[in-house]
Design a protein around this motif. Sequence first.
Motif, PDB file in Angstrom:
ATOM      1  N   ASN A 171      -2.574 -11.478  15.797  1.00  0.00           N
ATOM      2  CA  ASN A 171      -3.250 -11.009  17.007  1.00  0.00           C
ATOM      3  C   ASN A 171      -2.697  -9.688  17.526  1.00  0.00           C
ATOM      4  N   ILE A 172      -1.371  -9.511  17.478  1.00  0.00           N
ATOM      5  CA  ILE A 172      -0.803  -8.284  18.028  1.00  0.00           C
ATOM      6  C   ILE A 172      -1.026  -7.108  17.071  1.00  0.00           C
ATOM      7  N   THR A 173      -1.088  -7.392  15.755  1.00  0.00           N
ATOM      8  CA  THR A 173      -1.442  -6.329  14.796  1.00  0.00           C
ATOM      9  C   THR A 173      -2.894  -5.924  14.995  1.00  0.00           C
ATOM     10  N   GLU A 174      -3.751  -6.904  15.215  1.00  0.00           N
ATOM     11  CA  GLU A 174      -5.168  -6.623  15.460  1.00  0.00           C
ATOM     12  C   GLU A 174      -5.351  -5.818  16.741  1.00  0.00           C
ATOM     13  N   LEU A 175      -4.512  -6.087  17.739  1.00  0.00           N
ATOM     14  CA  LEU A 175      -4.566  -5.313  18.984  1.00  0.00           C
ATOM     15  C   LEU A 175      -4.313  -3.835  18.685  1.00  0.00           C
ATOM     16  N   LEU A 176      -3.318  -3.553  17.847  1.00  0.00           N
ATOM     17  CA  LEU A 176      -3.010  -2.170  17.481  1.00  0.00           C
ATOM     18  C   LEU A 176      -4.165  -1.534  16.711  1.00  0.00           C
ATOM     19  N   ILE A 177      -4.732  -2.299  15.789  1.00  0.00           N
ATOM     20  CA  ILE A 177      -5.830  -1.771  14.976  1.00  0.00           C
ATOM     21  C   ILE A 177      -7.043  -1.449  15.846  1.00  0.00           C
ATOM     22  N   LYS A 178      -7.359  -2.342  16.774  1.00  0.00           N
ATOM     23  CA  LYS A 178      -8.516  -2.110  17.645  1.00  0.00           C
ATOM     24  C   LYS A 178      -8.287  -0.936  18.603  1.00  0.00           C
ATOM     25  N   ALA A 179      -7.012  -0.577  18.779  1.00  0.00           N
ATOM     26  CA  ALA A 179      -6.701   0.607  19.595  1.00  0.00           C
ATOM     27  C   ALA A 179      -6.744   1.885  18.750  1.00  0.00           C
ATOM     28  N   GLY A 180      -7.126   1.745  17.482  1.00  0.00           N
ATOM     29  CA  GLY A 180      -7.300   2.915  16.623  1.00  0.00           C
ATOM     30  C   GLY A 180      -6.158   3.209  15.682  1.00  0.00           C
ATOM     31  N   HIS A 181      -5.154   2.348  15.619  1.00  0.00           N
ATOM     32  CA  HIS A 181      -4.004   2.598  14.749  1.00  0.00           C
ATOM     33  C   HIS A 181      -4.276   2.115  13.330  1.00  0.00           C
ATOM     34  N   LYS A 182      -3.954   2.954  12.358  1.00  0.00           N
ATOM     35  CA  LYS A 182      -4.154   2.618  10.950  1.00  0.00           C
ATOM     36  C   LYS A 182      -2.845   2.589  10.173  1.00  0.00           C
ATOM     37  N   GLU A 183      -1.903   3.431  10.582  1.00  0.00           N
ATOM     38  CA  GLU A 183      -0.587   3.475   9.927  1.00  0.00           C
ATOM     39  C   GLU A 183       0.401   2.701  10.803  1.00  0.00           C
ATOM     40  N   ILE A 184       0.585   1.436  10.474  1.00  0.00           N
ATOM     41  CA  ILE A 184       1.413   0.536  11.291  1.00  0.00           C
ATOM     42  C   ILE A 184       2.551   0.005  10.429  1.00  0.00           C
ATOM     43  N   ALA A 185       3.769   0.212  10.881  1.00  0.00           N
ATOM     44  CA  ALA A 185       4.937  -0.295  10.159  1.00  0.00           C
ATOM     45  C   ALA A 185       5.396  -1.609  10.777  1.00  0.00           C
ATOM     46  N   CYS A 186       5.854  -2.523   9.930  1.00  0.00           N
ATOM     47  CA  CYS A 186       6.379  -3.820  10.373  1.00  0.00           C
ATOM     48  C   CYS A 186       7.870  -3.864  10.068  1.00  0.00           C
ATOM     49  N   LEU A 187       8.686  -4.084  11.103  1.00  0.00           N
ATOM     50  CA  LEU A 187      10.135  -4.195  10.932  1.00  0.00           C
ATOM     51  C   LEU A 187      10.504  -5.669  10.958  1.00  0.00           C
ATOM     52  N   GLN A 188      10.843  -6.211   9.789  1.00  0.00           N
ATOM     53  CA  GLN A 188      11.053  -7.652   9.678  1.00  0.00           C
ATOM     54  C   GLN A 188      12.516  -8.034   9.853  1.00  0.00           C
ATOM     55  N   GLY A 189      12.731  -9.369   9.930  1.00  0.00           N
ATOM     56  CA  GLY A 189      14.070  -9.926  10.015  1.00  0.00           C
ATOM     57  C   GLY A 189      14.484 -10.557   8.700  1.00  0.00           C
ATOM     58  N   CYS A 190      15.083 -11.745   8.772  1.00  0.00           N
ATOM     59  CA  CYS A 190      15.587 -12.417   7.574  1.00  0.00           C
ATOM     60  C   CYS A 190      14.445 -12.983   6.739  1.00  0.00           C
ATOM     61  N   GLU A 191      14.439 -12.656   5.467  1.00  0.00           N
ATOM     62  CA  GLU A 191      13.371 -13.097   4.581  1.00  0.00           C
ATOM     63  C   GLU A 191      13.519 -14.547   4.135  1.00  0.00           C
ATOM     64  N   ASN A 192      14.617 -15.200   4.515  1.00  0.00           N
ATOM     65  CA  ASN A 192      14.816 -16.582   4.081  1.00  0.00           C
ATOM     66  C   ASN A 192      14.485 -17.602   5.166  1.00  0.00           C
ATOM     67  N   VAL A 193      13.748 -17.167   6.214  1.00  0.00           N
ATOM     68  CA  VAL A 193      13.328 -18.118   7.243  1.00  0.00           C
ATOM     69  C   VAL A 193      11.817 -18.046   7.425  1.00  0.00           C
ATOM     70  N   ILE A 194      11.207 -19.176   7.724  1.00  0.00           N
ATOM     71  CA  ILE A 194       9.757 -19.276   7.733  1.00  0.00           C
ATOM     72  C   ILE A 194       9.112 -18.469   8.853  1.00  0.00           C
ATOM     73  N   SER A 195       9.784 -18.359  10.010  1.00  0.00           N
ATOM     74  CA  SER A 195       9.190 -17.622  11.126  1.00  0.00           C
ATOM     75  C   SER A 195       8.952 -16.169  10.745  1.00  0.00           C
ATOM     76  N   ASN A 196       9.913 -15.560  10.077  1.00  0.00           N
ATOM     77  CA  ASN A 196       9.762 -14.173   9.633  1.00  0.00           C
ATOM     78  C   ASN A 196       8.608 -14.035   8.646  1.00  0.00           C
TER      79      ASN A 196
END
Length: 340
Positions: A171-196
């Motif tokens: 939903n929050i990525t879609e919010l950015l897209i609907k505001a006209g953003h196309k180049e969106i970077a995702c800064l993730q956390g630990c790859e060994n946990v399901i929430s991330n």
Amino acid sequence: MKNVTIKTIAELTNLSLTTVSRVLNGTAEKYRISKSTQKMVLKAAENLDYTPNQAAVNLRLKRSFSIGLVIPSLANPFFANVASIVSKSLREKGFSVILVECDEKVEVEVEAIGLLRSHNIEGVILIPSTKESNHLKILLNQNIPVVCIDRYYEDIAVSYVATDHYIGAFNITELLIKAGHKEIACLQGCENVISNNLRVKGYKDAMHKYNLKNTQVWGNSFTTENGYIETKLLLQRSQKVSAIFALSDTILLGALKAIEEEALRIPEDLSVVTSDNSPYLDFLSTPITSVSQPVNDISNIAIKLLMDKIDAKQKGEQVELEKVLLKPSLINRDSVMNLR
């Protein structure tokens, strides 16, 4: 008077140790002890400021009234908030809490579970730091109730309460897209946990829904340092982004420092959103739009599930496996520029 015991009360009232004990442990009616005798014992206990030996009481009841609370990091405001709510609520219910911080390290979590088992805890509330679950299987095999918060396992039968991480990120990525953003970077956390991993999937699926194929996922820990380093590198690359999605508020803080050092303005030069919705987000120079987790509801439901499991164990009953996902909400602030 020091070291007041039931023997002291028995001598003062000229009653037997057995009679005094039965009055003080609440079984006087069962043994038909008169109201006048009960009153005499209770009055003497009050006058002597008698306090039961809790260790002896617990031994008699074959209970410890202690709960293990295992969290990845107190530096993360979300985890610290959960720890505060859970600890306070359990104390009010008469339980002591053994809190262990794992620093997102598997070996520390495994050691912590072993420590808790040695303390004869009655149950565990856990925010896992790893996908590894063998150490939890030991608890389950010993019939020790376990409830996970925020992060959970899909390969073992452990109840959990969490936010729907996938929907929040989508939903929050879609919010950015609907505001006209196309180049969106995702800064993730630990790859060994399901929430991330669910948040990353939500981000990628939202991008793909709108045919934005340039997904960018950077980072490897839920730390301020990770947010700072990855944002610093991101802003030096030739391919520019118009928005950053930090997968936790700890990552966000590092990102904000890097953005400030580059003299970029939010949202005029760069839009920023985050996940967890810590209270301080409203007090930043530019309040940050965020995915909000219902931390009070999550914590209280987890406590209820654990208490139900403990009560059922005392009665020799079985409790169904519970998997509770709560709906996140978006908190719109001032950190997203509308490019349309």
